[in-house]
Every structure is written in C-alpha cells, then in structure tokens.
Motif scaffolding. Structure first.
Motif, PDB file in Angstrom:
ATOM      1  N   SER A  81       0.777  -1.193   0.169  1.00 49.19           N
ATOM      2  CA  SER A  81      -0.101   0.056   0.002  1.00 49.19           C
ATOM      3  C   SER A  81       0.769   1.440   0.257  1.00 49.19           C
ATOM      4  N   LEU A  82       2.011   1.253   0.720  1.00 48.45           N
ATOM      5  CA  LEU A  82       2.788   2.590   1.003  1.00 48.45           C
ATOM      6  C   LEU A  82       3.638   2.762  -0.348  1.00 48.45           C
ATOM      7  N   LEU A  83       3.842   1.666  -1.206  1.00 50.75           N
ATOM      8  CA  LEU A  83       4.693   1.861  -2.379  1.00 50.75           C
ATOM      9  C   LEU A  83       3.884   2.596  -3.393  1.00 50.75           C
ATOM     10  N   VAL A 139      10.036   3.858   2.365  1.00 54.40           N
ATOM     11  CA  VAL A 139       9.134   2.508   2.595  1.00 54.40           C
ATOM     12  C   VAL A 139      10.024   1.709   3.490  1.00 54.40           C
ATOM     13  N   ASP A 140      11.219   1.429   2.898  1.00 56.10           N
ATOM     14  CA  ASP A 140      11.960   0.517   3.501  1.00 56.10           C
ATOM     15  C   ASP A 140      12.484   0.852   4.805  1.00 56.10           C
ATOM     16  N   LYS A 141      12.585   2.276   4.907  1.00 58.44           N
ATOM     17  CA  LYS A 141      12.996   2.831   6.203  1.00 58.44           C
ATOM     18  C   LYS A 141      11.975   2.903   7.356  1.00 58.44           C
ATOM     19  N   PHE A 142      10.710   3.054   6.842  1.00 55.86           N
ATOM     20  CA  PHE A 142       9.499   2.461   7.683  1.00 55.86           C
ATOM     21  C   PHE A 142       9.578   1.446   8.207  1.00 55.86           C
ATOM     22  N   LEU A 143       9.777   0.358   7.438  1.00 52.33           N
ATOM     23  CA  LEU A 143       9.585  -0.976   7.774  1.00 52.33           C
ATOM     24  C   LEU A 143      10.814  -1.472   8.633  1.00 52.33           C
ATOM     25  N   LEU A 144      11.730  -0.903   8.525  1.00 53.36           N
ATOM     26  CA  LEU A 144      12.989  -1.145   9.433  1.00 53.36           C
ATOM     27  C   LEU A 144      12.652  -0.572  10.931  1.00 53.36           C
ATOM     28  N   LEU A 145      12.190   0.619  10.892  1.00 56.75           N
ATOM     29  CA  LEU A 145      11.896   1.312  12.172  1.00 56.75           C
ATOM     30  C   LEU A 145      10.757   0.484  12.901  1.00 56.75           C
ATOM     31  N   MET A 146       9.670   0.072  12.159  1.00 57.08           N
ATOM     32  CA  MET A 146       8.790  -0.861  12.631  1.00 57.08           C
ATOM     33  C   MET A 146       9.245  -2.330  13.414  1.00 57.08           C
ATOM     34  N   ALA A 147      10.231  -2.668  12.617  1.00 54.14           N
ATOM     35  CA  ALA A 147      10.794  -4.046  12.776  1.00 54.14           C
ATOM     36  C   ALA A 147      11.583  -3.816  14.086  1.00 54.14           C
ATOM     37  N   GLN A 148      12.464  -2.548  14.255  1.00 52.31           N
ATOM     38  CA  GLN A 148      13.327  -2.190  15.330  1.00 52.31           C
ATOM     39  C   GLN A 148      12.365  -2.288  16.659  1.00 52.31           C
ATOM     40  N   PHE A 149      11.139  -1.504  16.466  1.00 53.31           N
ATOM     41  CA  PHE A 149      10.206  -1.373  17.540  1.00 53.31           C
ATOM     42  C   PHE A 149       9.781  -2.586  18.013  1.00 53.31           C
ATOM     43  N   ILE A 160      13.122  -4.369   0.968  1.00 53.21           N
ATOM     44  CA  ILE A 160      12.099  -4.285  -0.615  1.00 53.21           C
ATOM     45  C   ILE A 160      13.331  -4.181  -1.570  1.00 53.21           C
ATOM     46  N   GLU A 161      14.128  -3.020  -1.251  1.00 51.08           N
ATOM     47  CA  GLU A 161      15.191  -2.786  -2.566  1.00 51.08           C
ATOM     48  C   GLU A 161      16.016  -4.139  -2.697  1.00 51.08           C
ATOM     49  N   LEU A 162      16.312  -4.750  -1.564  1.00 54.94           N
ATOM     50  CA  LEU A 162      17.152  -6.108  -1.663  1.00 54.94           C
ATOM     51  C   LEU A 162      16.394  -7.212  -2.486  1.00 54.94           C
ATOM     52  N   LYS A 163      15.129  -7.390  -2.267  1.00 56.27           N
ATOM     53  CA  LYS A 163      14.254  -8.336  -2.826  1.00 56.27           C
ATOM     54  C   LYS A 163      14.186  -7.934  -4.428  1.00 56.27           C
ATOM     55  N   ALA A 216      16.458  -6.263  -6.065  1.00 63.38           N
ATOM     56  CA  ALA A 216      17.724  -6.441  -6.665  1.00 63.38           C
ATOM     57  C   ALA A 216      18.202  -7.980  -6.744  1.00 63.38           C
ATOM     58  N   THR A 217      17.965  -8.633  -5.827  1.00 57.51           N
ATOM     59  CA  THR A 217      18.443 -10.065  -5.582  1.00 57.51           C
ATOM     60  C   THR A 217      17.542 -11.051  -5.719  1.00 57.51           C
ATOM     61  N   GLY A 218      16.330 -10.760  -5.694  1.00 60.32           N
ATOM     62  CA  GLY A 218      15.438 -11.867  -5.261  1.00 60.32           C
ATOM     63  C   GLY A 218      15.348 -12.398  -3.786  1.00 60.32           C
ATOM     64  N   LYS A 219      16.166 -11.967  -2.927  1.00 63.78           N
ATOM     65  CA  LYS A 219      16.364 -12.616  -1.626  1.00 63.78           C
ATOM     66  C   LYS A 219      15.272 -11.853  -0.806  1.00 63.78           C
ATOM     67  N   THR A 220      14.361 -12.838  -0.282  1.00 63.10           N
ATOM     68  CA  THR A 220      13.044 -12.341   0.292  1.00 63.10           C
ATOM     69  C   THR A 220      13.393 -12.185   1.851  1.00 63.10           C
ATOM     70  N   PRO A 221      12.834 -11.057   2.501  1.00 64.72           N
ATOM     71  CA  PRO A 221      13.058 -10.964   4.089  1.00 64.72           C
ATOM     72  C   PRO A 221      12.126 -12.246   4.602  1.00 64.72           C
ATOM     73  N   VAL A 222      12.620 -12.434   5.838  1.00 68.18           N
ATOM     74  CA  VAL A 222      12.044 -13.278   6.845  1.00 68.18           C
ATOM     75  C   VAL A 222      10.947 -12.745   7.255  1.00 68.18           C
ATOM     76  N   LEU A 223       9.884 -13.288   7.346  1.00 69.13           N
ATOM     77  CA  LEU A 223       8.628 -13.017   8.273  1.00 69.13           C
ATOM     78  C   LEU A 223       8.551 -13.604   9.366  1.00 69.13           C
ATOM     79  N   ASP A 224       8.745 -13.007  10.518  1.00 74.02           N
ATOM     80  CA  ASP A 224       8.745 -13.998  11.874  1.00 74.02           C
ATOM     81  C   ASP A 224       7.567 -14.534  12.239  1.00 74.02           C
ATOM     82  N   VAL A 225       7.480 -15.796  12.399  1.00 74.53           N
ATOM     83  CA  VAL A 225       6.094 -16.306  12.893  1.00 74.53           C
ATOM     84  C   VAL A 225       6.300 -16.913  14.427  1.00 74.53           C
TER      85      VAL A 225
END
Length: 318
Positions: free
Chosen positions: A231-233, A241-251, A269-272, A274-283
C-alpha cells in the motif's frame, strides 16, 4: 487438441496444440491457463509430477501456512473461500488449488517432463519434447517455479556425516526429531520455521546464519506487514518505505544484530527487487532465539562424522 499421433520412422509421437503450451501445473501455470481460457484461448499444461502444485504436495512441511494474507495470494478470477482464515494452511491452500482447476476445467497432462524445448524457425513453431511425445505449438509459457530444485550448499566434510541429512524440501514434521540436537543450515523463511517446528517438538535446533538477513514481523498493528508495504509503495518512494519497515521492525522485534542476525545495509524491499532474496517474516522463531531454545551459530567450518566444527572454534555433535 488431439491425442499423440505416431509418425513414420524413428521420430517420436507428435501432438499439435491449438494454443500455448504451459510448462508447470503450479499456481502460476494454472493462473495463465485460466486467464487464457477466460479470453477464449485454449492451452495445454505439461506437468512432470502426477498432481497439481507438486511442490506444495511433496516438498512442504506439515505446519506450513501462507506467510502472506490470503487476499494477496489468491489466483486470478477465483478467490479463496470466505471461511478460510487470514493465513490458510498448507492443506487449505491445496484444496483451493484443486477447486481452482475444477472451476476452470483445467486438466493438465501429468507425468510429462519436458526434456527439450526449441523454436523451429523453419516452421515458426516450438517443439517441446517429453519422454513419450513431441508437442508442437506457436507459444510456450514456462511456469516451473523459482524453488523447483533443492539447493544443497557445498560444506566441507558433509559427505562424511553419519547422521540423517535432510533438505528442507524433504522435512515433514518436528516430531521425527524429538529430543535430538539438530543443525539447521540457512536462515531464510524455511530455515527459521523448521527451527521453530523442531523447538516445539522438544528438539534442540542450532541455526546456522551464514549471511546477513532482514527479519520483519508478519503483522504490524493487526495488518500484514507485506500488505502495508504494498500500500505504501503506491504513494511513497521505495527507500522511504524500507526505512519505515525497518523502524517498525526495530520497535516490535528489537535489535536483531545482538542475536547474531545482522541486517544487510540495503533495505528489505530494495534487496528483494535487486537479488530476489526475500525478507524473513517472523512467525515466532525470534522469541525462541531470545529465550535460548534456538541457538544461533555464525557459520560451519566443516562437517564431521558425528557433528560440525564452527568458525568460532566450537565443535558439537548432531
């Protein structure tokens, strides 16, 4: 379309396809076939296994659920049942796939492994060869999946190991490893969730983190993290958007560097992209790492007959 027909001499059976040939009967292949059919275009799906969505059937662990909410994972023209939960289980997803194929009357040709595909410029058609037939079509769509083949890293000494060696695609359930010390090499979504599953069945997982990794909460403020990002993108630059995600992840998750899970300098998201490497979604894995039930190891130096030697000088049996 007709059935395969014999040709003269040593040539294989031939089948002319009135429409595109689609290689792979997973979600993407089925989606392409459904959208073509919706526009009056016939197609033929060739699938090397004996079922739809074979990776989901044959190479996924029991506890697997979609990591993204169902509205972001539904296939075109036919949504998930309303009574399905936000994150459907493996078995619910497979039932949806079967319903999808039935709804559009999609009947792939199973046990047809494509050995060769080439464009014949003399006739202007593709020749697609399987073990028992040659298919001729003007178009070919490859939908074989980005995770179709298991990747086993080269680790010194791995051939000497006398214990069980299992790729994540062959892992089913943690109860098979109760009270055992298990080395999990790789900290992507599969490695993280396998470690959690082992932990919940009283196994003792050691998680090898060889590279940097982005870990994000699966949900933020009751909404899917990935959904928020999408949605943000639409309104904000990717790096913001990446900065926002990292800020929320830190919080919500804290500083993962302190747990041996160093973040890349490039945003998730930039890494995804550029390289296809998906971030880990913590479960839930992160809380078990924090409690010490899942041990994080920096890297494997070599595998021994009954365990592993690590980069930091430790040696353990597994």
């Amino acid at each position: 379309m007709g059935s395969c027909k014999k040709t003269v001499g040593n040539h294989p059976n031939l089948l002319f396809v009135h429409g595109p040939i689609i290689v792979g009967a997973g979600p993407s292949g089925l989606s392409v076939s459904a959208c073509l059919k919706n526009n009056g275009v016939p197609s033929l799906i060739l699938e090397r296994s004996d079922c739809l969505a074979s990776l989901w059937h044959q190479r996924t662990y029991d506890r697997l659920k979609l990591h993204l909410p169902k509205h972001l994972c539904e296939l075109p023209l036919f949504g998930f049942p309303e009574n399905f939960p936000k994150y459907p289980t493996k078995h619910q997803f497979l039932s949806y796939i079967n319903s999808y194929a039935a709804h559009f009357s999609i009947v792939p040709r199973f046990k047809q492994e494509v050995k060769r595909a080439e464009f014949d410029s003399k006739i202007g058609f593709w020749r697609v060869q399987t073990q028992d037939c040659e298919y001729i079509s003007k178009w070919i769509v490859v939908a074989t999946g980005e995770n179709a083949e298991p990747m086993i890293p080269e680790i010194a000494g791995i051939e000497r190991f006398e214990g069980d060696l299992v790729h994540a695609s062959g892992y089913c359930r943690g109860s098979d490893f109760g009270n055992k010390r298990v080395l999990v090499v790789g900290c992507g979504n599969s490695g993280m969730e396998v470690s959690l599953d082992l932990c919940s069945h009283n196994a003792i997982p050691y998680l090898v983190v060889r590279n940097t990794v982005h870990i994000l909460p699966k949900d933020m403020f009751g909404f899917s993290t990935f959904g928020i990002a999408v949605s943000l993108l639409k309104w904000l630059p990717l790096r913001l958007v990446d900065k926002f995600l990292l800020l929320m992840a830190q919080f919500t998750l804290g500083n993962t560097d302190k747990l041996g899970l160093r973040r890349p300098k490039t945003g998730p998201i930039e890494l995804k992209n550029a390289t296809g490497k998906t971030p880990v979604l913590d479960v839930g894995t992160l809380s078990q790492i924090k409690s010490g039930k899942i041990k994080v190891m920096e890297g494997v130096k070599e595998i021994t007959r009954n365990g592993a030697k690590f980069m930091d000088g430790q040696e353990k049996e597994f």
